[in-house]
Motif scaffolding. Structure first.
Motif, PDB file in Angstrom:
ATOM      1  N   PHE A  51       0.844  -1.186   0.000  1.00 15.11           N
ATOM      2  CA  PHE A  51       0.000   0.000   0.000  1.00 15.11           C
ATOM      3  C   PHE A  51       0.881   1.238   0.000  1.00 15.11           C
ATOM      4  O   PHE A  51       2.000   1.205   0.503  1.00 15.11           O
ATOM      5  CB  PHE A  51      -0.888   0.008   1.261  1.00 15.11           C
ATOM      6  CG  PHE A  51      -1.913   1.103   1.307  1.00 15.11           C
ATOM      7  CD1 PHE A  51      -3.030   1.058   0.487  1.00 15.11           C
ATOM      8  CD2 PHE A  51      -1.766   2.168   2.164  1.00 15.11           C
ATOM      9  CE1 PHE A  51      -3.984   2.073   0.526  1.00 15.11           C
ATOM     10  CE2 PHE A  51      -2.716   3.180   2.220  1.00 15.11           C
ATOM     11  CZ  PHE A  51      -3.826   3.131   1.394  1.00 15.11           C
ATOM     12  N   ASP A  52       0.361   2.325  -0.561  1.00 13.90           N
ATOM     13  CA  ASP A  52       1.055   3.607  -0.452  1.00 13.90           C
ATOM     14  C   ASP A  52       0.044   4.721  -0.217  1.00 13.90           C
ATOM     15  O   ASP A  52      -1.155   4.547  -0.449  1.00 13.90           O
ATOM     16  CB  ASP A  52       1.922   3.901  -1.679  1.00 13.90           C
ATOM     17  CG  ASP A  52       1.124   4.234  -2.935  1.00 13.90           C
ATOM     18  OD1 ASP A  52      -0.120   4.138  -2.945  1.00 13.90           O
ATOM     19  OD2 ASP A  52       1.761   4.575  -3.947  1.00 13.90           O
ATOM     20  N   ILE A  53       0.559   5.824   0.277  1.00 13.11           N
ATOM     21  CA  ILE A  53      -0.285   6.993   0.537  1.00 13.11           C
ATOM     22  C   ILE A  53       0.611   8.231   0.452  1.00 13.11           C
ATOM     23  O   ILE A  53       1.806   8.164   0.786  1.00 13.11           O
ATOM     24  CB  ILE A  53      -0.990   6.879   1.910  1.00 13.11           C
ATOM     25  CG1 ILE A  53      -2.134   7.884   2.029  1.00 13.11           C
ATOM     26  CG2 ILE A  53      -0.001   6.954   3.051  1.00 13.11           C
ATOM     27  CD1 ILE A  53      -3.105   7.568   3.168  1.00 13.11           C
ATOM     28  N   THR A  54       0.041   9.330  -0.011  1.00 10.27           N
ATOM     29  CA  THR A  54       0.823  10.552  -0.157  1.00 10.27           C
ATOM     30  C   THR A  54       0.599  11.482   1.038  1.00 10.27           C
ATOM     31  O   THR A  54      -0.384  11.362   1.769  1.00 10.27           O
ATOM     32  CB  THR A  54       0.438  11.301  -1.445  1.00 10.27           C
ATOM     33  OG1 THR A  54      -0.917  11.757  -1.323  1.00 10.27           O
ATOM     34  CG2 THR A  54       0.612  10.417  -2.676  1.00 10.27           C
ATOM     35  N   GLU A  55       1.499  12.409   1.168  1.00  7.68           N
ATOM     36  CA  GLU A  55       1.389  13.409   2.227  1.00  7.68           C
ATOM     37  C   GLU A  55       0.085  14.195   2.095  1.00  7.68           C
ATOM     38  O   GLU A  55      -0.571  14.502   3.083  1.00  7.68           O
ATOM     39  CB  GLU A  55       2.600  14.331   2.159  1.00  7.68           C
ATOM     40  CG  GLU A  55       2.833  15.152   3.390  1.00  7.68           C
ATOM     41  CD  GLU A  55       4.180  15.848   3.376  1.00  7.68           C
ATOM     42  OE1 GLU A  55       4.265  16.893   4.033  1.00  7.68           O
ATOM     43  OE2 GLU A  55       5.133  15.367   2.738  1.00  7.68           O
ATOM     44  N   LYS A  56      -0.292  14.500   0.852  1.00  9.62           N
ATOM     45  CA  LYS A  56      -1.551  15.216   0.618  1.00  9.62           C
ATOM     46  C   LYS A  56      -2.740  14.393   1.115  1.00  9.62           C
ATOM     47  O   LYS A  56      -3.636  14.920   1.774  1.00  9.62           O
ATOM     48  CB  LYS A  56      -1.715  15.534  -0.868  1.00  9.62           C
ATOM     49  CG  LYS A  56      -2.979  16.318  -1.175  1.00  9.62           C
ATOM     50  CD  LYS A  56      -3.076  16.673  -2.646  1.00  9.62           C
ATOM     51  CE  LYS A  56      -4.365  17.452  -2.909  1.00  9.62           C
ATOM     52  NZ  LYS A  56      -4.472  17.828  -4.327  1.00  9.62           N
ATOM     53  N   LEU A 102       9.463   7.696   1.721  1.00  8.49           N
ATOM     54  CA  LEU A 102      10.420   7.560   0.620  1.00  8.49           C
ATOM     55  C   LEU A 102      11.320   8.769   0.450  1.00  8.49           C
ATOM     56  O   LEU A 102      12.268   8.733  -0.325  1.00  8.49           O
ATOM     57  CB  LEU A 102       9.679   7.267  -0.686  1.00  8.49           C
ATOM     58  CG  LEU A 102       8.903   5.948  -0.704  1.00  8.49           C
ATOM     59  CD1 LEU A 102       8.233   5.763  -2.063  1.00  8.49           C
ATOM     60  CD2 LEU A 102       9.808   4.772  -0.378  1.00  8.49           C
ATOM     61  N   GLY A 103      11.022   9.867   1.161  1.00  8.67           N
ATOM     62  CA  GLY A 103      11.855  11.058   1.062  1.00  8.67           C
ATOM     63  C   GLY A 103      11.766  11.742  -0.288  1.00  8.67           C
ATOM     64  O   GLY A 103      12.592  12.574  -0.618  1.00  8.67           O
ATOM     65  N   ASP A 104      10.759  11.383  -1.061  1.00 17.25           N
ATOM     66  CA  ASP A 104      10.594  11.945  -2.399  1.00 17.25           C
ATOM     67  C   ASP A 104       9.739  13.197  -2.372  1.00 17.25           C
ATOM     68  O   ASP A 104       9.252  13.612  -1.337  1.00 17.25           O
ATOM     69  CB  ASP A 104       9.955  10.910  -3.329  1.00 17.25           C
ATOM     70  CG  ASP A 104       8.551  10.510  -2.868  1.00 17.25           C
ATOM     71  OD1 ASP A 104       8.207  10.739  -1.685  1.00 17.25           O
ATOM     72  OD2 ASP A 104       7.790   9.973  -3.689  1.00 17.25           O
ATOM     73  N   LYS A 105       9.574  13.775  -3.512  1.00 20.03           N
ATOM     74  CA  LYS A 105       8.636  14.886  -3.698  1.00 20.03           C
ATOM     75  C   LYS A 105       7.725  14.488  -4.845  1.00 20.03           C
ATOM     76  O   LYS A 105       8.155  14.352  -5.986  1.00 20.03           O
ATOM     77  CB  LYS A 105       9.363  16.196  -4.038  1.00 20.03           C
ATOM     78  CG  LYS A 105      10.224  16.720  -2.903  1.00 20.03           C
ATOM     79  CD  LYS A 105       9.381  17.179  -1.747  1.00 20.03           C
ATOM     80  CE  LYS A 105      10.245  17.708  -0.624  1.00 20.03           C
ATOM     81  NZ  LYS A 105       9.553  17.821   0.619  1.00 20.03           N
ATOM     82  N   ASP A 106       6.443  14.248  -4.531  1.00 19.51           N
ATOM     83  CA  ASP A 106       5.487  13.873  -5.569  1.00 19.51           C
ATOM     84  C   ASP A 106       5.003  15.118  -6.310  1.00 19.51           C
ATOM     85  O   ASP A 106       5.505  16.227  -6.087  1.00 19.51           O
ATOM     86  CB  ASP A 106       4.323  13.067  -4.983  1.00 19.51           C
ATOM     87  CG  ASP A 106       3.490  13.844  -3.984  1.00 19.51           C
ATOM     88  OD1 ASP A 106       3.547  15.095  -3.959  1.00 19.51           O
ATOM     89  OD2 ASP A 106       2.750  13.208  -3.215  1.00 19.51           O
ATOM     90  N   GLY A 145       4.840  16.739  -1.915  1.00 22.69           N
ATOM     91  CA  GLY A 145       4.895  16.036  -0.640  1.00 22.69           C
ATOM     92  C   GLY A 145       5.573  14.685  -0.749  1.00 22.69           C
ATOM     93  O   GLY A 145       5.917  14.227  -1.843  1.00 22.69           O
ATOM     94  N   GLU A 146       5.746  14.056   0.374  1.00 23.38           N
ATOM     95  CA  GLU A 146       6.397  12.757   0.457  1.00 23.38           C
ATOM     96  C   GLU A 146       5.379  11.629   0.259  1.00 23.38           C
ATOM     97  O   GLU A 146       4.208  11.772   0.572  1.00 23.38           O
ATOM     98  CB  GLU A 146       7.065  12.618   1.834  1.00 23.38           C
ATOM     99  CG  GLU A 146       7.918  11.385   1.978  1.00 23.38           C
ATOM    100  CD  GLU A 146       8.725  11.369   3.271  1.00 23.38           C
ATOM    101  OE1 GLU A 146       9.624  10.531   3.368  1.00 23.38           O
ATOM    102  OE2 GLU A 146       8.448  12.189   4.179  1.00 23.38           O
ATOM    103  N   THR A 147       5.869  10.509  -0.252  1.00 18.26           N
ATOM    104  CA  THR A 147       5.069   9.296  -0.377  1.00 18.26           C
ATOM    105  C   THR A 147       5.499   8.330   0.717  1.00 18.26           C
ATOM    106  O   THR A 147       6.691   8.194   1.011  1.00 18.26           O
ATOM    107  CB  THR A 147       5.287   8.638  -1.756  1.00 18.26           C
ATOM    108  OG1 THR A 147       4.965   9.583  -2.769  1.00 18.26           O
ATOM    109  CG2 THR A 147       4.417   7.398  -1.915  1.00 18.26           C
ATOM    110  N   PHE A 148       4.523   7.642   1.304  1.00 17.64           N
ATOM    111  CA  PHE A 148       4.785   6.655   2.343  1.00 17.64           C
ATOM    112  C   PHE A 148       4.283   5.300   1.861  1.00 17.64           C
ATOM    113  O   PHE A 148       3.236   5.215   1.206  1.00 17.64           O
ATOM    114  CB  PHE A 148       4.066   7.040   3.639  1.00 17.64           C
ATOM    115  CG  PHE A 148       4.545   8.350   4.188  1.00 17.64           C
ATOM    116  CD1 PHE A 148       5.614   8.405   5.064  1.00 17.64           C
ATOM    117  CD2 PHE A 148       3.946   9.545   3.799  1.00 17.64           C
ATOM    118  CE1 PHE A 148       6.066   9.625   5.552  1.00 17.64           C
ATOM    119  CE2 PHE A 148       4.394  10.765   4.275  1.00 17.64           C
ATOM    120  CZ  PHE A 148       5.457  10.802   5.160  1.00 17.64           C
ATOM    121  N   ILE A 149       5.028   4.240   2.167  1.00 17.37           N
ATOM    122  CA  ILE A 149       4.626   2.899   1.770  1.00 17.37           C
ATOM    123  C   ILE A 149       4.502   1.988   2.983  1.00 17.37           C
ATOM    124  O   ILE A 149       5.168   2.197   4.001  1.00 17.37           O
ATOM    125  CB  ILE A 149       5.600   2.280   0.743  1.00 17.37           C
ATOM    126  CG1 ILE A 149       7.021   2.193   1.298  1.00 17.37           C
ATOM    127  CG2 ILE A 149       5.547   3.045  -0.580  1.00 17.37           C
ATOM    128  CD1 ILE A 149       7.998   1.427   0.409  1.00 17.37           C
TER     129      ILE A 149
END
Length: 150
Positions: A24-29, A69-73, A77-81
């Motif tokens: 599963f994943d979810i975004t900061e937004k 993930l420390g990314d920027k979507d 924002g960051e993505t979490f898995i």
């Protein structure tokens, strides 16, 4: 126990080829939406069921890792898995709406036993504890699985 909304059928293996066992994943937004506040209750060892476009409840996983993930979507924002392993199956799988009705589940973000718009994470508390699922050690209730895992 948590229900997670993947009714768009996102392919996590394709989306995260360098990560193992992503379920599963979810975004900061998305986490900014109060409907997803239950994300903060997830822990390693939590039991989750990811519901896909079939709206069937079938596979139960134990969370093994929660990672940012420390990314920027696209929204900045960051993505979490969530990573996890399968621990049980509901045999036969069941329509989410019928199952939640059968167990008289009342949840503010599962309107008419369906995910409401913007809802991705729903904490079930003990509502589905009596549900019997098939494990490699035979039939167990969700309550028994919680005890074994904790």
């Amino acid at each position: 126990m948590f229900l997670l909304n993947n009714t768009n059928n996102k392919n996590y293996k394709k989306s995260y080829p360098t990560e193992s066992d992503v379920i599963f994943d979810i975004t900061e937004k998305q986490l900014g939406n109060i409907k997803n506040a239950a994300w903060n209750e997830l822990r390693e060892g939590s039991i989750v069921c990811v519901v896909t476009s079939t709206r069937k409840v079938s596979t139960f996983c134990k969370v093994t890792a929660i990672k940012g993930l420390g990314d920027k979507d696209a929204d900045g924002g960051e993505t979490f898995i969530l990573c996890g392993v399968v621990i049980a199956k509901l045999m036969p799988e069941s329509n989410m709406g019928l199952l939640l009705s059968k167990f008289s589940v009342k949840h503010q973000y599962l309107t008419n036993s369906k995910f409401s718009i913007g809802s991705h994470v729903a904490e079930m508390g003990s509502d589905l504890d009596a549900l019997q699922v098939k494990t490699r050690h035979g039939l167990k209730s969700i309550s028994e699985l919680k005890e074994i895992i904790s």
